[in-house]
Design a protein around this motif. Sequence first.
Motif, PDB file in Angstrom:
ATOM      1  N   ARG A  99      10.308  24.592 -57.132  1.00 26.52           N
ATOM      2  CA  ARG A  99      10.404  25.990 -56.680  1.00 26.52           C
ATOM      3  C   ARG A  99       9.267  26.828 -57.253  1.00 26.52           C
ATOM      4  O   ARG A  99       8.705  27.677 -56.564  1.00 26.52           O
ATOM      5  CB  ARG A  99      11.760  26.593 -57.049  1.00 26.52           C
ATOM      6  CG  ARG A  99      12.915  26.008 -56.250  1.00 26.52           C
ATOM      7  CD  ARG A  99      14.206  26.805 -56.425  1.00 26.52           C
ATOM      8  NE  ARG A  99      14.522  27.189 -57.787  1.00 26.52           N
ATOM      9  CZ  ARG A  99      15.238  26.470 -58.643  1.00 26.52           C
ATOM     10  NH1 ARG A  99      15.737  25.306 -58.284  1.00 26.52           N
ATOM     11  NH2 ARG A  99      15.485  26.920 -59.865  1.00 26.52           N
ATOM     12  N   ALA A 100       8.895  26.561 -58.488  1.00 30.39           N
ATOM     13  CA  ALA A 100       7.776  27.294 -59.104  1.00 30.39           C
ATOM     14  C   ALA A 100       6.469  26.984 -58.371  1.00 30.39           C
ATOM     15  O   ALA A 100       5.660  27.886 -58.139  1.00 30.39           O
ATOM     16  CB  ALA A 100       7.662  26.944 -60.586  1.00 30.39           C
ATOM     17  N   ARG A 101       6.251  25.716 -57.990  1.00 30.08           N
ATOM     18  CA  ARG A 101       5.035  25.351 -57.248  1.00 30.08           C
ATOM     19  C   ARG A 101       5.013  26.005 -55.867  1.00 30.08           C
ATOM     20  O   ARG A 101       3.978  26.492 -55.419  1.00 30.08           O
ATOM     21  CB  ARG A 101       4.916  23.832 -57.116  1.00 30.08           C
ATOM     22  CG  ARG A 101       4.466  23.138 -58.379  1.00 30.08           C
ATOM     23  CD  ARG A 101       4.000  21.722 -58.138  1.00 30.08           C
ATOM     24  NE  ARG A 101       4.959  20.873 -57.468  1.00 30.08           N
ATOM     25  CZ  ARG A 101       5.893  20.146 -58.067  1.00 30.08           C
ATOM     26  NH1 ARG A 101       6.009  20.178 -59.387  1.00 30.08           N
ATOM     27  NH2 ARG A 101       6.705  19.387 -57.374  1.00 30.08           N
ATOM     28  N   ILE A 102       6.165  26.010 -55.189  1.00 30.37           N
ATOM     29  CA  ILE A 102       6.248  26.635 -53.862  1.00 30.37           C
ATOM     30  C   ILE A 102       5.981  28.131 -53.994  1.00 30.37           C
ATOM     31  O   ILE A 102       5.212  28.708 -53.212  1.00 30.37           O
ATOM     32  CB  ILE A 102       7.619  26.376 -53.206  1.00 30.37           C
ATOM     33  CG1 ILE A 102       7.806  24.881 -52.932  1.00 30.37           C
ATOM     34  CG2 ILE A 102       7.762  27.174 -51.909  1.00 30.37           C
ATOM     35  CD1 ILE A 102       9.241  24.481 -52.594  1.00 30.37           C
ATOM     36  N   ALA A 103       6.596  28.777 -54.981  1.00 31.65           N
ATOM     37  CA  ALA A 103       6.414  30.216 -55.188  1.00 31.65           C
ATOM     38  C   ALA A 103       4.943  30.526 -55.465  1.00 31.65           C
ATOM     39  O   ALA A 103       4.387  31.482 -54.907  1.00 31.65           O
ATOM     40  CB  ALA A 103       7.297  30.709 -56.331  1.00 31.65           C
ATOM     41  N   ASP A 121       2.794  30.238 -52.318  1.00 31.52           N
ATOM     42  CA  ASP A 121       3.052  31.268 -51.311  1.00 31.52           C
ATOM     43  C   ASP A 121       2.990  32.693 -51.872  1.00 31.52           C
ATOM     44  O   ASP A 121       3.451  33.632 -51.227  1.00 31.52           O
ATOM     45  CB  ASP A 121       4.413  31.013 -50.649  1.00 31.52           C
ATOM     46  CG  ASP A 121       4.426  29.719 -49.859  1.00 31.52           C
ATOM     47  OD1 ASP A 121       3.392  29.377 -49.249  1.00 31.52           O
ATOM     48  OD2 ASP A 121       5.472  29.039 -49.843  1.00 31.52           O
ATOM     49  N   ASP A 122       2.433  32.846 -53.074  1.00 27.91           N
ATOM     50  CA  ASP A 122       2.264  34.166 -53.703  1.00 27.91           C
ATOM     51  C   ASP A 122       3.573  34.940 -53.802  1.00 27.91           C
ATOM     52  O   ASP A 122       3.630  36.139 -53.506  1.00 27.91           O
ATOM     53  CB  ASP A 122       1.210  35.002 -52.977  1.00 27.91           C
ATOM     54  CG  ASP A 122      -0.180  34.402 -53.101  1.00 27.91           C
ATOM     55  OD1 ASP A 122      -0.483  33.854 -54.174  1.00 27.91           O
ATOM     56  OD2 ASP A 122      -0.944  34.478 -52.125  1.00 27.91           O
ATOM     57  N   LEU A 123       4.623  34.275 -54.245  1.00 29.02           N
ATOM     58  CA  LEU A 123       5.923  34.912 -54.422  1.00 29.02           C
ATOM     59  C   LEU A 123       6.143  35.235 -55.894  1.00 29.02           C
ATOM     60  O   LEU A 123       5.623  34.542 -56.773  1.00 29.02           O
ATOM     61  CB  LEU A 123       7.046  33.988 -53.945  1.00 29.02           C
ATOM     62  CG  LEU A 123       6.986  33.538 -52.487  1.00 29.02           C
ATOM     63  CD1 LEU A 123       8.060  32.498 -52.216  1.00 29.02           C
ATOM     64  CD2 LEU A 123       7.138  34.718 -51.562  1.00 29.02           C
ATOM     65  N   VAL A 124       6.938  36.248 -56.157  1.00 26.57           N
ATOM     66  CA  VAL A 124       7.310  36.577 -57.534  1.00 26.57           C
ATOM     67  C   VAL A 124       8.227  35.491 -58.078  1.00 26.57           C
ATOM     68  O   VAL A 124       8.109  35.073 -59.223  1.00 26.57           O
ATOM     69  CB  VAL A 124       8.000  37.965 -57.603  1.00 26.57           C
ATOM     70  CG1 VAL A 124       8.496  38.249 -59.008  1.00 26.57           C
ATOM     71  CG2 VAL A 124       7.049  39.047 -57.124  1.00 26.57           C
ATOM     72  N   GLY A 125       9.148  35.015 -57.240  1.00 23.85           N
ATOM     73  CA  GLY A 125      10.071  33.972 -57.658  1.00 23.85           C
ATOM     74  C   GLY A 125      10.752  33.324 -56.472  1.00 23.85           C
ATOM     75  O   GLY A 125      10.718  33.844 -55.357  1.00 23.85           O
ATOM     76  N   ARG A 162      16.111  31.694 -51.215  1.00 21.55           N
ATOM     77  CA  ARG A 162      16.364  32.995 -51.858  1.00 21.55           C
ATOM     78  C   ARG A 162      15.091  33.287 -52.645  1.00 21.55           C
ATOM     79  O   ARG A 162      14.752  32.563 -53.581  1.00 21.55           O
ATOM     80  CB  ARG A 162      17.570  32.904 -52.786  1.00 21.55           C
ATOM     81  CG  ARG A 162      17.873  34.181 -53.508  1.00 21.55           C
ATOM     82  CD  ARG A 162      18.772  35.021 -52.656  1.00 21.55           C
ATOM     83  NE  ARG A 162      19.150  36.233 -53.342  1.00 21.55           N
ATOM     84  CZ  ARG A 162      19.350  37.368 -52.716  1.00 21.55           C
ATOM     85  NH1 ARG A 162      19.236  37.424 -51.414  1.00 21.55           N
ATOM     86  NH2 ARG A 162      19.681  38.431 -53.379  1.00 21.55           N
ATOM     87  N   LEU A 163      14.341  34.310 -52.201  1.00 24.62           N
ATOM     88  CA  LEU A 163      13.023  34.548 -52.759  1.00 24.62           C
ATOM     89  C   LEU A 163      12.864  35.969 -53.262  1.00 24.62           C
ATOM     90  O   LEU A 163      13.582  36.874 -52.851  1.00 24.62           O
ATOM     91  CB  LEU A 163      11.951  34.244 -51.716  1.00 24.62           C
ATOM     92  CG  LEU A 163      12.053  35.024 -50.418  1.00 24.62           C
ATOM     93  CD1 LEU A 163      10.680  35.509 -50.003  1.00 24.62           C
ATOM     94  CD2 LEU A 163      12.582  34.099 -49.326  1.00 24.62           C
TER      95      LEU A 163
END
Length: 186
Positions: free
Chosen positions: A33-37, A40-44, A71-72
């Motif tokens: 999930r950390a790699r995906i975030a 994709d420039d997500l906070v979490g 859930r992002l």
Amino acid sequence: MSDPKPVFSRPLKVDDVPEAGLDLRLVADEAERARIAAADDLVGLALFEAELHVARRGKAGVRVTGEVRARLTQTCVVTLEPFESDLREPIDIVYAPQTEAEEAQARAAAEIAAAHDKATALAEQPDPPDAIIDGRIDPGALAAEFFALALDPWPRKPGAVFAEPAPAGPDDKPASPFEMLQKLKP
């Protein structure tokens, strides 16, 4: 040049798909999930999962259908505050042997190139199949791709409204850019 390693991967041998099909539930762990975030420039990313059905299609192809759920946490483009949201994106894609997929992609590109209205031709063109490479597909990478494509590039926190700045000139006229620059001079 080799393809970069996907941020979420669950390779599957096409030969392992039974005639009745195969149901998959893919769940990303914390590191994934950390790699995906990050990709994709997500906070979490608190949740990332996909429910998929892989079915045989013809002699050598497969079709993957289902849904990716997440859930992002993103940053609002209006308030610059982080906010959480849920995402559900349907998945429906066909895979074919590499040669067949490449031929279908070349035909689709030629039809679009020959069209007078390329935008309409592109919109009406059915997606050519993706390639089965070395007898494998990657439902995990597929889920991550559909997730990335479904993200809002300009996320807005619910209720966030952009308010234009108040006019600063006489008679409530907006100040000209030159007036604003003049104020910056020492």
